[in-house]
Design an enzyme around this catalytic site. Structure first.
Site, PDB file in Angstrom:
ATOM      1  N   ASN A 188       0.858  -1.181   0.000  1.00  0.00           N
ATOM      2  CA  ASN A 188       0.000   0.000   0.000  1.00  0.00           C
ATOM      3  C   ASN A 188       0.896   1.233   0.000  1.00  0.00           C
ATOM      4  O   ASN A 188       1.527   1.544   0.999  1.00  0.00           O
ATOM      5  CB  ASN A 188      -0.896  -0.035   1.244  1.00  0.00           C
ATOM      6  CG  ASN A 188      -1.719   1.229   1.403  1.00  0.00           C
ATOM      7  OD1 ASN A 188      -1.776   2.070   0.493  1.00  0.00           O
ATOM      8  ND2 ASN A 188      -2.355   1.387   2.557  1.00  0.00           N
ATOM      9  N   LYS A 198       0.055   4.241  -0.171  1.00  0.00           N
ATOM     10  CA  LYS A 198      -0.603   5.398   0.465  1.00  0.00           C
ATOM     11  C   LYS A 198      -0.447   6.647  -0.424  1.00  0.00           C
ATOM     12  O   LYS A 198      -0.429   6.508  -1.647  1.00  0.00           O
ATOM     13  CB  LYS A 198      -0.062   5.605   1.888  1.00  0.00           C
ATOM     14  CG  LYS A 198      -0.163   4.314   2.716  1.00  0.00           C
ATOM     15  CD  LYS A 198       0.067   4.500   4.186  1.00  0.00           C
ATOM     16  CE  LYS A 198      -0.091   3.152   4.889  1.00  0.00           C
ATOM     17  NZ  LYS A 198       0.046   3.265   6.340  1.00  0.00           N
ATOM     18  N   HIS A 201      -9.385   1.152   5.072  1.00  0.00           N
ATOM     19  CA  HIS A 201      -8.087   1.346   5.730  1.00  0.00           C
ATOM     20  C   HIS A 201      -8.296   2.270   6.936  1.00  0.00           C
ATOM     21  O   HIS A 201      -9.087   3.215   6.878  1.00  0.00           O
ATOM     22  CB  HIS A 201      -7.064   1.942   4.761  1.00  0.00           C
ATOM     23  CG  HIS A 201      -5.680   1.886   5.326  1.00  0.00           C
ATOM     24  ND1 HIS A 201      -5.232   2.800   6.243  1.00  0.00           N
ATOM     25  CD2 HIS A 201      -4.668   1.001   5.143  1.00  0.00           C
ATOM     26  CE1 HIS A 201      -3.990   2.475   6.596  1.00  0.00           C
ATOM     27  NE2 HIS A 201      -3.629   1.390   5.945  1.00  0.00           N
ATOM     28  N   GLU A 244      -6.679   4.656   8.082  1.00  0.00           N
ATOM     29  CA  GLU A 244      -6.481   6.092   7.836  1.00  0.00           C
ATOM     30  C   GLU A 244      -7.751   6.710   7.273  1.00  0.00           C
ATOM     31  O   GLU A 244      -8.074   7.870   7.556  1.00  0.00           O
ATOM     32  CB  GLU A 244      -5.273   6.290   6.903  1.00  0.00           C
ATOM     33  CG  GLU A 244      -3.963   6.028   7.646  1.00  0.00           C
ATOM     34  CD  GLU A 244      -2.846   5.458   6.802  1.00  0.00           C
ATOM     35  OE1 GLU A 244      -2.920   5.498   5.566  1.00  0.00           O
ATOM     36  OE2 GLU A 244      -1.872   4.948   7.404  1.00  0.00           O
ATOM     37  N   GLU A 274      -5.022  -4.925  10.599  1.00  0.00           N
ATOM     38  CA  GLU A 274      -3.986  -3.916  10.811  1.00  0.00           C
ATOM     39  C   GLU A 274      -4.255  -3.196  12.127  1.00  0.00           C
ATOM     40  O   GLU A 274      -5.092  -2.286  12.177  1.00  0.00           O
ATOM     41  CB  GLU A 274      -3.993  -2.897   9.670  1.00  0.00           C
ATOM     42  CG  GLU A 274      -3.728  -3.493   8.306  1.00  0.00           C
ATOM     43  CD  GLU A 274      -3.196  -2.451   7.333  1.00  0.00           C
ATOM     44  OE1 GLU A 274      -2.062  -2.618   6.876  1.00  0.00           O
ATOM     45  OE2 GLU A 274      -3.898  -1.464   7.068  1.00  0.00           O
ATOM     46  N   GLY A 331       2.836   2.340  10.782  1.00  0.00           N
ATOM     47  CA  GLY A 331       3.769   3.458  10.622  1.00  0.00           C
ATOM     48  C   GLY A 331       4.490   3.851  11.897  1.00  0.00           C
ATOM     49  O   GLY A 331       5.098   4.922  11.970  1.00  0.00           O
ATOM     50  N   SER A 334       3.825  -2.121  10.211  1.00  0.00           N
ATOM     51  CA  SER A 334       5.287  -2.153  10.382  1.00  0.00           C
ATOM     52  C   SER A 334       5.917  -3.492  10.006  1.00  0.00           C
ATOM     53  O   SER A 334       6.875  -3.932  10.645  1.00  0.00           O
ATOM     54  CB  SER A 334       5.671  -1.748  11.808  1.00  0.00           C
ATOM     55  OG  SER A 334       5.217  -0.441  12.091  1.00  0.00           O
TER      56      SER A 334
END
Ligand code: 13P
Length: 251
Positions: free
Chosen positions: A9, A11, A95, A97, A167, A173, A212
């Site tokens: 991904n 992003k 996702h 985010e 996730e 991240g 990560s």
């Protein structure tokens, strides 16, 4: 046997120059047999990536789609049918985010999931708990609710043509990775939730871990029985690192 899937991904990263560089690197990779590989570039670069990876067995997906499959008057969105027309085969749905920063709700994500499948795309449904939820002991409850919101409306059968990605938000991240045991526990709970409705669907669905993942921790994570590959963020922007993670899934 479930075929492992490793997906990158990207992003909101990349320029024309860096995307061209990354395509070159991906093209040069020796990818393992028996592992499916996919990348999710920003939609602006999907065409470049599709053209640049022609002949290489790397699938291309989008990071988001509109809640309706058909084209229409919806400024700024991309329809799942347009993604399919471009040559995408997958799309990320939910996702963290997008859930957290853009406020996407479970209800909206059910519609995006259905739109993806209506256009023949494989949705990759992303679920996971925040640090507060983990510390409050709510991890399983949260992922069950996120998965259940799709299953309750669309039925368990839709997961015969979908992928799930676990996730944990606190691992995205941050350099913090769930331990293989922590991840396995949640993956097993996700599969058990599907199994309660349909054993065959549960056995077949791929559940990816994301948060990560690097070449250095991938082998251990992918060695767990219910972890069927990974959804890779930062490390997927480096072709060599991404290739090493793909090879870890082939072990
Ligand atoms: P990182 O691998 O950068 O933690 O991102 C994970 C992720 O969000 C993939 O979708």
């Amino acid at each position: 046997m479930r075929r492992p899937l490793v997906a990158g991904n990207w992003k909101m990263h990349g320029t024309r120059a860096s995307v061209a560089e990354l395509i070159k690197g991906l093209h040069a990779l020796a990818l393992p047999e028996g592992v499916e590989v996919a990348v999710f570039p920003p939609s602006l670069y999907i065409n470049n990536v599709l053209a640049g990876l022609e002949g290489k067995s790397i699938a291309v997906g989008a990071q988001n789609c509109a809640a309706e499959p058909a084209q229409g008057a919806l400024t700024g969105e991309v329809a799942s049918s347009q993604l399919a027309d471009a040559g995408c085969t997958l799309v990320l749905v939910g996702h963290s985010e997008r859930r957290q920063i853009l406020g996407e709700s479970d209800e909206l994500l059910v519609r995006k999931f259905a739109a993806a499948q209506a256009s023949g795309l494989t949705p990759v449904l992303c679920i996971g708990e925040t640090l507060e939820q983990r510390e409050a002991g709510q991890t399983i409850e949260v992922v069950n609710r996120q998965l259940g919101s799709v299953m309750d409306v669309l039925g368990v059968e839709v997961f015969a043509r979908a992928v799930v990605a676990y996730e944990p938000v606190w691992a995205i991240g941050t350099g913090l990775t769930a331990t293989p045991e922590q991840a396995q526990e949640v993956h097993a709970a996700i599969r058990a939730q599907l199994d309660a409705e349909d054993a065959e669907v549960a056995r077949g669905v791929r559940i990816l871990y994301g948060g990560s993942v690097k070449a250095a921790n991938a082998v251990e994570l992918f060695g767990m029985p219910d972890i069927d590959g990974g959804l890779i963020g930062g490390a997927s922007l480096n072709a060599d690192e991404f290739g090493a993670i793909c090879r870890a899934a082939g072990n």
